[in-house]
Enzyme design. Structure first.
Site, short mmCIF file in Angstrom:
data_model
loop_
_atom_site.label_atom_id
_atom_site.label_comp_id
_atom_site.label_asym_id
_atom_site.label_seq_id
_atom_site.Cartn_x
_atom_site.Cartn_y
_atom_site.Cartn_z
N HIS A 1 0.63 -0.89 -0.16
CA HIS A 1 -0.06 0.06 0.24
C HIS A 1 0.91 1.39 0.06
CE1 HIS A 1 -2.65 -2.77 2.06
NE2 HIS A 1 -3.37 -2.36 1.12
N ARG B 1 -3.83 -10.61 4.50
CA ARG B 1 -4.26 -12.17 4.54
C ARG B 1 -2.76 -12.38 4.91
NH1 ARG B 1 -8.26 -10.31 1.03
NH2 ARG B 1 -10.88 -10.84 2.25
P1 AMP Z 1 -6.41 -3.85 0.05
O1 AMP Z 1 -6.37 -3.48 0.86
O2 AMP Z 1 -5.76 -5.47 -0.31
O3 AMP Z 1 -7.77 -3.78 -0.92
O4 AMP Z 1 -5.13 -3.56 -1.09
C1 AMP Z 1 -5.32 -1.83 -1.72
C2 AMP Z 1 -4.25 -1.76 -2.87
O5 AMP Z 1 -3.07 -1.81 -2.44
C3 AMP Z 1 -4.88 -3.10 -3.55
O6 AMP Z 1 -4.71 -1.30 -5.38
C4 AMP Z 1 -3.81 -3.80 -4.50
O7 AMP Z 1 -3.79 -4.39 -5.45
C5 AMP Z 1 -2.87 -3.05 -3.97
N1 AMP Z 1 -1.99 -3.57 -2.78
C6 AMP Z 1 -1.92 -4.56 -2.33
N2 AMP Z 1 -1.42 -5.61 -2.01
C7 AMP Z 1 0.13 -5.14 -2.56
C8 AMP Z 1 1.59 -5.89 -3.50
N3 AMP Z 1 2.15 -6.49 -2.27
N4 AMP Z 1 2.25 -4.92 -4.52
C9 AMP Z 1 1.43 -3.71 -5.13
N5 AMP Z 1 0.19 -3.13 -4.47
C10 AMP Z 1 -0.28 -3.91 -3.21
#
Ligand code: AMP
Length: 287
Positions: free
Chosen positions: A37, A189
């Site tokens: 993030h 996760r």
């Molecule tokens: P989430 O909080 O899991 O819904 O993710 C929020 C944003 O962060 C989404 O656009 C995800 O694709 C991005 N994201 C999550 N994990 C990663 C990562 N390891 N590398 C880059 N972006 C990520």
């Protein structure tokens, strides 16, 4: 950093900045922020005058059997990380604030075709939940650039298409996946993994690299052969083992399985490991 909890307050804050001629970057998240993030927030802060991080665990994108209640939440930590990474605003609405007409809105957004394979097969209502909440965030935020991770490759494709189909004044920007040194993609996760599960978790990323070698080095052009090699690799290895959901090779643009690999292709895998369901993907060019 200013924390905003109301739709009206968030809309007014971004309108005020745009009125002053400032550009806005939006980083939608479900919180529990990590270095993945952070890379999105930093990229947005580099590209735009003002960056807003949204933190909202969206009930609409979880099936009843999924981990909505268990999903890790820590707003204080998220606000600190967002501030450090250069955000001006954190928008953290309640469920009632985001869904004022109740938990089952009559109006939802579905993106046909590209929502259906891969994640869509195991999670048939997931992308409608994602597209709906992101459409709402775009409608609230207004003109901006919005940053999403390639980690969720199909999600990125769905959101790009949704923004184009519905004419949102939003430029969708995809950002590379941030990984642990051993290759495991960062994910909120990953906290579900036991020490034993964490030790074998990089196998998912290794399977993608194996598929990439089959295409680039061995010249394999049958997507099923590459997919089969990745499937076998994920299901092999020592305990604890993955329960494979899918390992597929698709066209990078339309996410369909071609008869022969050509041009930009995407390797995508999903598997359960203990309590966690992990996903990962990799881009390859078949010349
Ligand atoms: P989430 O909080 O899991 O819904 O993710 C929020 C944003 O962060 C989404 O656009 C995800 O694709 C991005 N994201 C999550 N994990 C990663 C990562 N390891 N590398 C880059 N972006 C990520």
């Amino acid at each position: 950093v200013q924390v905003i909890e109301t739709v009206d307050g968030f809309r007014k804050a971004l309108d005020a900045d745009r009125t002053q001629g400032r550009t806005v970057g939006l980083v939608p998240t479900m919180g529990s922020l990590h270095a993945g993030h952070r890379s999105l927030i930093e990229r947005s802060a580099a590209d735009n005058d003002v960056t807003a991080v949204t933190v909202f665990v969206n009930p609409l994108q979880f099936a009843p059997t999924e981990d909505l209640a268990a999903y890790p939440r820590d707003l204080d930590r998220d606000v600190a990380l967002a501030a450090e990474a250069g955000a001006a605003f954190v928008f953290a609405p309640s469920v009632e604030e985001m869904y004022p007409t109740g938990p089952a809105p009559l109006t939802t957004v579905t993106v046909a075709t590209i929502s259906e394979p891969l994640e869509g097969r195991t999670r048939p209502t997931h992308f409608a939940g994602v597209a709906t909440v992101v459409a709402k965030l775009f409608a609230i935020a207004g003109q901006c650039r919005a940053y999403f991770g390639e980690k969720d490759y199909q999600q990125l494709a769905v959101i790009r298409r949704m923004a184009a189909d519905l004419s949102f004044p939003v430029e969708v920007v995809g950002c590379p996946t941030v990984r642990e040194p051993d290759g495991l993609a960062l994910s909120s996760r990953n906290v579900y993994l036991t020490a034993e599960e964490r030790a074998v978790a990089p196998r998912l990323h290794e399977a993608l690299q194996l598929g990439k070698r089959r295409i680039e080095k061995d010249g394999e052009r049958d997507p099923r052969t590459v997919a089969h090699a990745m499937q076998q690799y994920i299901e092999a290895g020592k305990e604890p083992r993955f329960i494979l959901d899918y390992a597929e090779v698709v066209d990078a643009a339309d996410l369909a399985t071609p008869t022969r690999l050509f041009g930009d292709v995407r390797l995508l895998v999903a598997a359960r490991l203990g309590k966690a369901r992990l996903i990962d993907n990799l881009g390859v060019r078949a010349r």
